[in-house]
Design a protein around this motif. Sequence first.
Motif, PDB file in Angstrom:
ATOM      1  N   ARG A   6       1.247  -1.406   0.305  1.00 10.18           N
ATOM      2  CA  ARG A   6       0.255   0.077   0.010  1.00 10.18           C
ATOM      3  C   ARG A   6       0.784   0.846  -0.249  1.00 10.18           C
ATOM      4  NH1 ARG A   6      -5.753   1.229   1.789  1.00 10.18           N
ATOM      5  NH2 ARG A   6      -5.485   3.462   2.588  1.00 10.18           N
ATOM      6  N   GLY A   7       1.188   1.978  -1.385  1.00  3.92           N
ATOM      7  CA  GLY A   7       2.138   2.736  -1.373  1.00  3.92           C
ATOM      8  C   GLY A   7       3.396   2.500  -0.671  1.00  3.92           C
ATOM      9  N   GLU A   8       4.228   3.047   0.573  1.00  3.51           N
ATOM     10  CA  GLU A   8       5.590   2.937   0.558  1.00  3.51           C
ATOM     11  C   GLU A   8       5.759   1.936   1.057  1.00  3.51           C
ATOM     12  OE1 GLU A   8       8.586   5.664  -0.309  1.00  3.51           O
ATOM     13  OE2 GLU A   8       6.948   6.762   0.683  1.00  3.51           O
ATOM     14  N   ASN A   9       4.437   1.222   1.845  1.00  2.00           N
ATOM     15  CA  ASN A   9       4.467   0.505   2.574  1.00  2.00           C
ATOM     16  C   ASN A   9       4.418  -1.449   2.251  1.00  2.00           C
ATOM     17  OD1 ASN A   9       3.605  -1.341   5.384  1.00  2.00           O
ATOM     18  ND2 ASN A   9       1.952  -0.060   5.771  1.00  2.00           N
ATOM     19  N   LEU A  26       8.627  -0.149   5.407  1.00  2.00           N
ATOM     20  CA  LEU A  26       8.123   1.176   5.115  1.00  2.00           C
ATOM     21  C   LEU A  26       8.625   2.576   5.039  1.00  2.00           C
ATOM     22  CD1 LEU A  26       4.958   2.827   5.230  1.00  2.00           C
ATOM     23  CD2 LEU A  26       5.634   3.943   8.717  1.00  2.00           C
ATOM     24  N   ARG A  27       8.813   2.877   3.945  1.00  2.00           N
ATOM     25  CA  ARG A  27       9.205   3.854   3.701  1.00  2.00           C
ATOM     26  C   ARG A  27      10.860   3.753   3.285  1.00  2.00           C
ATOM     27  NH1 ARG A  27       4.610   6.649   5.120  1.00  2.00           N
ATOM     28  NH2 ARG A  27       5.944   7.265   7.526  1.00  2.00           N
ATOM     29  N   LEU A 134      -1.941  -0.355   6.410  1.00  2.00           N
ATOM     30  CA  LEU A 134      -2.878   1.035   5.668  1.00  2.00           C
ATOM     31  C   LEU A 134      -1.923   1.913   5.185  1.00  2.00           C
ATOM     32  CD1 LEU A 134      -4.196   1.076   9.430  1.00  2.00           C
ATOM     33  CD2 LEU A 134      -5.854   0.450   7.507  1.00  2.00           C
ATOM     34  N   ASP A 135      -2.486   3.015   5.611  1.00  2.00           N
ATOM     35  CA  ASP A 135      -0.667   4.050   4.253  1.00  2.00           C
ATOM     36  C   ASP A 135       0.194   4.045   5.601  1.00  2.00           C
ATOM     37  OD1 ASP A 135      -2.520   4.587   2.933  1.00  2.00           O
ATOM     38  OD2 ASP A 135      -3.032   6.377   3.840  1.00  2.00           O
TER      39      ASP A 135
END
Length: 297
Positions: A6-9, A26-27, A134-135
Motif C-alpha cells: 500500500r503505497g510505500e508500506n 515502510l518508506r 494502512l498508509d
Amino acid sequence: MIELTRGENQIGILPGLGASLSYWRLRGRDLLVPTADPNLRAQQDTPVAAYPLMPYSNRIADARFSFEGQDYELAKNIVGESGSIHGNAWEHAWTVIQQDPDRAILLYDHDPSVGENAKEWPFAYRGVISFVLLDNGLNVELLIANRDTRAQPIGMGFHPFFVKAANSGLTFQAQGVWENDAATLPARHAAVEGEWDFASGQKLTERRIDNCFSGWADRAVISYPEDGYEMHIDADPVFQHLVVFTAPEKPFVAVEAVTNMNDAIHHPEVLERGLHVLKPDQRLSGVIRYKVVERRG
C-alpha cells in the motif's frame, strides 16, 4: 512468500511457515528484525519477523495439563525446555483464502485426529489471521473458533520482533508483572514499580526482560529518537496481557499483545489469567493495530 503493498508500506507473508511475516518495510525502513531460532524446530531455522500464537501464548509447564477431568500431554516443541510453547499454529502451513493488493486472510484448521496432531493440541480448532496494510501501519486480526465437540481452553496473540536501536525506549501501563522462576514460568505477581514501571518509558539497551505484564492498558509505544519515529501498538480489550522480551545482545525487542498470562492453564487461582473456555462453535477474536508515527521530517 506473498507480498502486500500500500503505497510505500510493504509486508511479506510466509503462508507455508505458520502465516509468519518475513518482513515489514515502510518508506524503505525495516520495522522488524527477521530472526531465526534453531530451538523452534518447526520454523526450520528460517528467519521470521513475526508470527501468530494459537491456541495459547507462551509456555505450558511440563507440556501437560488437565482440563475438565481429563489429562493431556503435549509434544515439547522447543529444544532444551521441558514445556511446550506458543501453541502449534506457527508450526503448520496456512491457506490463503483471500488476497488483495493491501490485505490478505489466511486460515489454518487443526484436526487432532490426523497423525500426531493430538500431541500438539488435543482439540479441533480453526485459526484465521487477517493482515491489513494502512498508509502508516498494519492491522492484524486474530480469530480462533472451537471446531470440536467439546469445550476447550483457548488463548492467542501475535509475536513481532521489532527493531531495537541504540536509544530505543518502551512505554506502556499495566497493573502487575509476573516474575519468573528458573524455567521462565510465572512465580510471583509483583506491582509495576521501580524497574517494572514503564508508564513514563524506559530505555531498552541494557535491559534483560522475558516477562508477562497483567492488566495491560492496550497501548504501548516503542520510541526511536535517533531515527525520528515511534511504533504505536494498540489492541482490543481481549488482549489483557503484554509479553516483553529483550536482551542486550539481541537486535530486537518482542512486544507481544496476548490474551493469556504465561502458563495460564496451570493457574486457575488467578481470576484475570486470560484463559478463555470456548464451547463448540464459539469463537474468540480481536485486532492488534500497529502504527508508525513520524516525529521529524
